[in-house]
Design a protein around this motif. Structure first.
Motif, PDB file in Angstrom:
ATOM      1  N   PHE A 313     -24.078 -29.488 -42.578  1.00  0.00           N
ATOM      2  CA  PHE A 313     -23.442 -29.620 -41.093  1.00  0.00           C
ATOM      3  C   PHE A 313     -23.524 -28.075 -40.431  1.00  0.00           C
ATOM      4  CE2 PHE A 313     -21.842 -33.082 -42.648  1.00  0.00           C
ATOM      5  CZ  PHE A 313     -21.860 -34.504 -42.195  1.00  0.00           C
ATOM      6  N   PRO A 314     -23.631 -27.891 -39.070  1.00  0.00           N
ATOM      7  CA  PRO A 314     -23.534 -26.543 -37.926  1.00  0.00           C
ATOM      8  C   PRO A 314     -22.186 -25.993 -38.838  1.00  0.00           C
ATOM      9  CG  PRO A 314     -22.949 -28.567 -36.812  1.00  0.00           C
ATOM     10  CD  PRO A 314     -23.518 -29.029 -38.122  1.00  0.00           C
ATOM     11  N   TYR A 315     -21.326 -26.671 -39.235  1.00  0.00           N
ATOM     12  CA  TYR A 315     -20.209 -25.333 -39.550  1.00  0.00           C
ATOM     13  C   TYR A 315     -20.596 -24.084 -40.762  1.00  0.00           C
ATOM     14  CZ  TYR A 315     -18.746 -29.773 -41.907  1.00  0.00           C
ATOM     15  OH  TYR A 315     -18.707 -30.383 -42.700  1.00  0.00           O
ATOM     16  N   SER A 316     -21.882 -25.073 -41.322  1.00  0.00           N
ATOM     17  CA  SER A 316     -22.055 -24.042 -42.556  1.00  0.00           C
ATOM     18  C   SER A 316     -23.134 -22.863 -42.458  1.00  0.00           C
ATOM     19  CB  SER A 316     -22.272 -25.645 -43.377  1.00  0.00           C
ATOM     20  OG  SER A 316     -21.520 -26.485 -44.140  1.00  0.00           O
ATOM     21  N   LEU A 317     -23.296 -23.398 -40.932  1.00  0.00           N
ATOM     22  CA  LEU A 317     -23.966 -21.663 -40.734  1.00  0.00           C
ATOM     23  C   LEU A 317     -23.308 -20.880 -40.413  1.00  0.00           C
ATOM     24  CD1 LEU A 317     -26.486 -22.895 -37.939  1.00  0.00           C
ATOM     25  CD2 LEU A 317     -27.076 -22.190 -40.215  1.00  0.00           C
ATOM     26  N   LEU A 318     -21.198 -21.023 -39.917  1.00  0.00           N
ATOM     27  CA  LEU A 318     -20.983 -19.577 -40.098  1.00  0.00           C
ATOM     28  C   LEU A 318     -20.813 -17.970 -40.865  1.00  0.00           C
ATOM     29  CD1 LEU A 318     -17.929 -20.790 -39.007  1.00  0.00           C
ATOM     30  CD2 LEU A 318     -19.444 -20.479 -37.575  1.00  0.00           C
ATOM     31  N   PRO A 319     -20.913 -18.387 -42.039  1.00  0.00           N
ATOM     32  CA  PRO A 319     -21.639 -16.876 -42.788  1.00  0.00           C
ATOM     33  C   PRO A 319     -22.778 -16.073 -42.081  1.00  0.00           C
ATOM     34  CG  PRO A 319     -21.713 -18.807 -43.891  1.00  0.00           C
ATOM     35  CD  PRO A 319     -21.028 -19.388 -42.565  1.00  0.00           C
ATOM     36  N   PHE A 320     -24.296 -17.545 -42.093  1.00  0.00           N
ATOM     37  CA  PHE A 320     -25.255 -16.926 -41.897  1.00  0.00           C
ATOM     38  C   PHE A 320     -25.504 -16.091 -40.494  1.00  0.00           C
ATOM     39  CE2 PHE A 320     -29.458 -18.028 -39.667  1.00  0.00           C
ATOM     40  CZ  PHE A 320     -30.330 -17.470 -41.021  1.00  0.00           C
ATOM     41  N   LEU A 321     -24.816 -16.792 -39.358  1.00  0.00           N
ATOM     42  CA  LEU A 321     -24.561 -16.629 -38.059  1.00  0.00           C
ATOM     43  C   LEU A 321     -23.856 -15.164 -38.295  1.00  0.00           C
ATOM     44  CD1 LEU A 321     -23.820 -19.264 -35.994  1.00  0.00           C
ATOM     45  CD2 LEU A 321     -25.706 -18.314 -36.592  1.00  0.00           C
ATOM     46  N   GLY A 322     -22.886 -15.181 -39.469  1.00  0.00           N
ATOM     47  CA  GLY A 322     -21.944 -13.652 -38.596  1.00  0.00           C
ATOM     48  C   GLY A 322     -22.323 -12.740 -39.370  1.00  0.00           C
ATOM     49  N   VAL A 323     -23.546 -12.788 -40.606  1.00  0.00           N
ATOM     50  CA  VAL A 323     -24.194 -11.524 -41.093  1.00  0.00           C
ATOM     51  C   VAL A 323     -25.488 -11.435 -40.147  1.00  0.00           C
ATOM     52  CG1 VAL A 323     -23.527 -12.272 -43.270  1.00  0.00           C
ATOM     53  CG2 VAL A 323     -26.089 -12.900 -42.825  1.00  0.00           C
ATOM     54  N   LEU A 324     -25.799 -12.205 -39.426  1.00  0.00           N
ATOM     55  CA  LEU A 324     -26.737 -11.928 -38.468  1.00  0.00           C
ATOM     56  C   LEU A 324     -26.378 -11.216 -37.214  1.00  0.00           C
ATOM     57  CD1 LEU A 324     -29.239 -15.413 -38.194  1.00  0.00           C
ATOM     58  CD2 LEU A 324     -30.112 -13.068 -39.035  1.00  0.00           C
ATOM     59  N   ALA A 325     -24.992 -10.796 -36.781  1.00  0.00           N
ATOM     60  CA  ALA A 325     -24.729 -10.244 -36.032  1.00  0.00           C
ATOM     61  C   ALA A 325     -25.039  -8.653 -35.692  1.00  0.00           C
ATOM     62  CB  ALA A 325     -23.062 -10.882 -35.496  1.00  0.00           C
ATOM     63  N   PRO A 326     -25.063  -8.022 -36.394  1.00  0.00           N
ATOM     64  CA  PRO A 326     -25.079  -6.294 -36.626  1.00  0.00           C
ATOM     65  C   PRO A 326     -26.364  -6.176 -36.616  1.00  0.00           C
ATOM     66  CG  PRO A 326     -23.970  -6.799 -38.769  1.00  0.00           C
ATOM     67  CD  PRO A 326     -24.908  -8.815 -38.093  1.00  0.00           C
ATOM     68  N   PHE A 327     -27.508  -7.153 -37.208  1.00  0.00           N
ATOM     69  CA  PHE A 327     -29.067  -7.188 -36.560  1.00  0.00           C
ATOM     70  C   PHE A 327     -29.246  -7.658 -35.335  1.00  0.00           C
ATOM     71  CE2 PHE A 327     -28.358  -8.235 -41.044  1.00  0.00           C
ATOM     72  CZ  PHE A 327     -28.650  -6.607 -41.602  1.00  0.00           C
ATOM     73  N   MET A 328     -28.556  -8.091 -34.340  1.00  0.00           N
ATOM     74  CA  MET A 328     -28.839  -8.966 -33.224  1.00  0.00           C
ATOM     75  C   MET A 328     -28.484  -7.637 -32.580  1.00  0.00           C
ATOM     76  SD  MET A 328     -27.076 -12.282 -32.564  1.00  0.00           S
ATOM     77  CE  MET A 328     -27.409 -13.674 -34.075  1.00  0.00           C
ATOM     78  N   ALA A 329     -27.177  -6.648 -32.876  1.00  0.00           N
ATOM     79  CA  ALA A 329     -27.165  -5.436 -31.889  1.00  0.00           C
ATOM     80  C   ALA A 329     -28.045  -4.954 -32.312  1.00  0.00           C
ATOM     81  CB  ALA A 329     -25.363  -4.858 -32.592  1.00  0.00           C
ATOM     82  N   ARG A 330     -28.957  -4.344 -33.359  1.00  0.00           N
ATOM     83  CA  ARG A 330     -29.246  -3.017 -34.034  1.00  0.00           C
ATOM     84  C   ARG A 330     -30.864  -3.615 -33.199  1.00  0.00           C
ATOM     85  NH1 ARG A 330     -29.046  -3.008 -40.228  1.00  0.00           N
ATOM     86  NH2 ARG A 330     -25.939  -2.787 -40.082  1.00  0.00           N
ATOM     87  N   GLY A 331     -30.789  -4.915 -33.022  1.00  0.00           N
ATOM     88  CA  GLY A 331     -32.129  -5.063 -31.712  1.00  0.00           C
ATOM     89  C   GLY A 331     -32.367  -4.961 -30.399  1.00  0.00           C
TER      90      GLY A 331
END
Length: 563
Positions: A313-331
């Motif tokens: 279910f989509p709420y299981s993506l929370l940790p993945f999206l969380g660890v992506l956030a720093p890389f979004m900013a670096r992008g």
């Protein structure tokens, strides 16, 4: 300097606007069906009950233990679930701080952008503001990574990282997968490097002490509550069976639409991730102590944890999206660093602002419709119709702060299919034994065993489309005398509906004629006889507020929602 200062002011205002939007979502967005389950479990813990031993639960209990004190403060009003939603803003704030710290080496702009882009990511903010173990475990896991990423490390940060890491495990079994991969690297680092540079854990003793304190607290809790065996049975043995047999679906069903809805954020994450991998590789032997190594590992580990689930279910993506956030900013930083001229930088900032405004409107769309207005009305009705001691029934804990009737206070598709005969037999017995007067309809009702559904339909009448109160309906054949029985689920006040049947005919309970609409009955079966012209007669439980009501079979349910 003046332009830089105003730039940071602008970033601060954007972050504030997104934080306010997150708070609005927490307080006004509709409740998902699982949130009531978690809220009821927290209420049970507040009442001194132990998960696994005293009530059915398959999730690790830190969320319930953290939220339980709110019920000590607010009492037994079901509407206290709003306070639990507000409390979930605390781990969300912690997540934002953590992703900012993870970008500490990249400079202040990347630090500010990480929480901004994370909060603008619609699926993250949508589920991180809900009452969910995933939201808490994600905050704790990212907090541990952030504490380990600070260079040079300190004993305090090492202790905090170990404590947060063990707490994340106590919050969700999913952390055992993605945290286990990170933990394995940490274990190797502790054994091989022992704090010598380059090392991931720069203060090994402090880290081990923090983790030991957390795990020792867990062991002490399970020992004091005598729940080791039940905990193992439900959280691991049964959960493994559940994972194997649950009617699942592909990870693409939710992940692909999420990427398609906001591709620019994921493109930024890919760019930032590639840049970080390249920079880390250039460090040579020092890469093994690089502060980004654990974060890079966490990207693959968290996505793998999601993709390998039977029902992702989509709420299981929370940790993945969380660890992506720093890389979004670096992008963003990688793109902007290639634009040297001032006009180009202005265009880039305007484009970023436009995209953030677009994401803000997507967050706003989550409040379309009535939000949780109808759900709050139902919760208010539960508070009015019943007292804290009145037993209720549904399959998700939707009554929040009322006692449940049976050990399995909620069921999912696998459980309903695995033990249908047990549910059909034991749940009606429990409803009668506990004197259950309220039933809340939810999305899982249709999946109950047919025998149990027939019992519920017979003995619970529709107060509205969502709430059903104890009572029975009698259809009278024209010209015939009705001879039947009424089962009083508890000793108390009941009433005849419509009251006019007492004027147009004669109603007898246990041989005595009923002359007033309201009457007191002892618990158990009573003989009922009606002679008159009415086509339908109801005998119903009188709610706590003392107001008689008419069944509404035409009303439709709106309270229970999947997401």
């Amino acid at each position: 300097m003046r332009y830089a200062r105003w730039g940071f002011v602008g970033l601060g205002l954007v972050l504030l606007a997104l934080a306010i939007q997150a708070a609005r979502l927490a307080l006004h967005k509709g409740f998902s069906i699982d949130e009531f389950q978690y809220a009821h479990a927290a209420w049970l813990v507040a009442k001194g009950q132990v998960p696994y031993r005293d009530f059915f639960e398959v999730h690790l209990p830190l969320l319930y233990q953290a939220l339980a004190p709110l019920f000590w403060l607010l009492g037994d009003d079901p509407r206290a679930v709003l306070a639990l939603r507000a409390a979930m803003l605390v781990p969300l704030a912690g997540t934002c701080v953590s992703v900012a710290i993870l970008n500490r080496r990249q400079g202040p702009v990347a630090m500010w952008l990480a929480p901004i882009l994370l909060l603008s990511l619609t699926p993250f903010t949508r589920f991180a503001t809900e009452i969910r173990p995933d939201a808490l475990s994600t905050a704790l896991f990212l907090g541990a990574l952030a504490a380990l990423s600070v260079r040079p490390g300190t004993r305090g940060l090492g202790f905090l990282a170990g404590l947060l890491f063990s707490a994340a495990i106590w919050a969700s079994q999913k952390v055992l997968f993605y945290g286990g991969i990170v933990g394995l690297v940490l274990a190797v680092d502790l054994l091989v490097r022992r704090g010598r540079r380059p090392a991931q854990v720069q203060c090994p003793g402090a880290f081990i002490t923090g983790a030991s304190v957390g795990l020792a607290s867990v062991a002490a809790y399970l020992t004091v509550t005598s729940s080791w065996s039940a905990w193992w049975q439900w959280c691991f043995v049964w959960a493994a069976e559940h994972q194997r047999h649950y009617p699942g679906f592909s990870w693409r069903d939710y992940a692909v639409p999420i990427v398609r809805e906001q591709p620019w954020l994921f493109a930024l994450a890919a760019l930032g991730l590639a840049s970080s991998v390249r920079a880390g590789w250039r460090e040579g032997a020092g890469r093994w102590g690089d502060a980004d190594l654990l974060l890079l590992l966490a990207v693959g580990a968290t996505f793998g944890s999601y993709a390998l689930q039977r029902a992702p279910f989509p709420y299981s993506l929370l940790p993945f999206l969380g660890v992506l956030a720093p890389f979004m900013a670096r992008g963003v930083w990688v793109l902007s660093s290639g634009w040297r001229s001032r006009p180009a930088r202005i265009v880039a900032r305007v484009a970023l602002g436009v995209m953030l405004c677009w994401q803000w409107t997507r967050l706003e769309s989550l409040l379309d419709g009535d939000g949780n207005t109808r759900q709050r009305e139902v919760l208010a009705s539960i508070a009015t119709l019943t007292g804290p001691e009145d037993v209720a029934y549904d399959n998700s804990g939707g009554y929040v702060s009322r006692p449940h009737a049976h050990f399995y206070f909620y069921t999912d598709a696998y459980l309903r299919g695995a033990i249908p005969d047990q549910l059909s037999r034991e749940v009606p017995e429990a409803l009668l034994a506990r004197g259950c007067v309220l039933r809340v309809d939810d999305l899982r009702t249709s999946g109950l065993p047919p025998a149990l559904r027939r019992f519920l339909d017979t003995y619970y009448q529709p107060y509205d489309g969502d709430l059903f109160l104890w009572g029975q309906r009698y259809d009278v054949t024209p010209g015939a005398v009705l001879e039947d029985r009424f089962l009083a689920v508890r000793e108390g006040r009941y009433f005849v509906e419509p009251a006019s049947v007492l004027d147009t005919g004669a109603l007898f309970i246990d041989g005595a004629r009923v002359t007033q609409p309201e009457l007191t009955l002892s618990k158990g079966e009573h003989r009922l006889r009606y002679e008159g012209a009415a086509a339908r007669v109801h005998l119903l439980w009188l709610p706590r507020d003392g107001k008689r009501w008419s069944p509404k079979p035409e009303a439709r349910p709106t309270y229970s929602r999947l997401f």
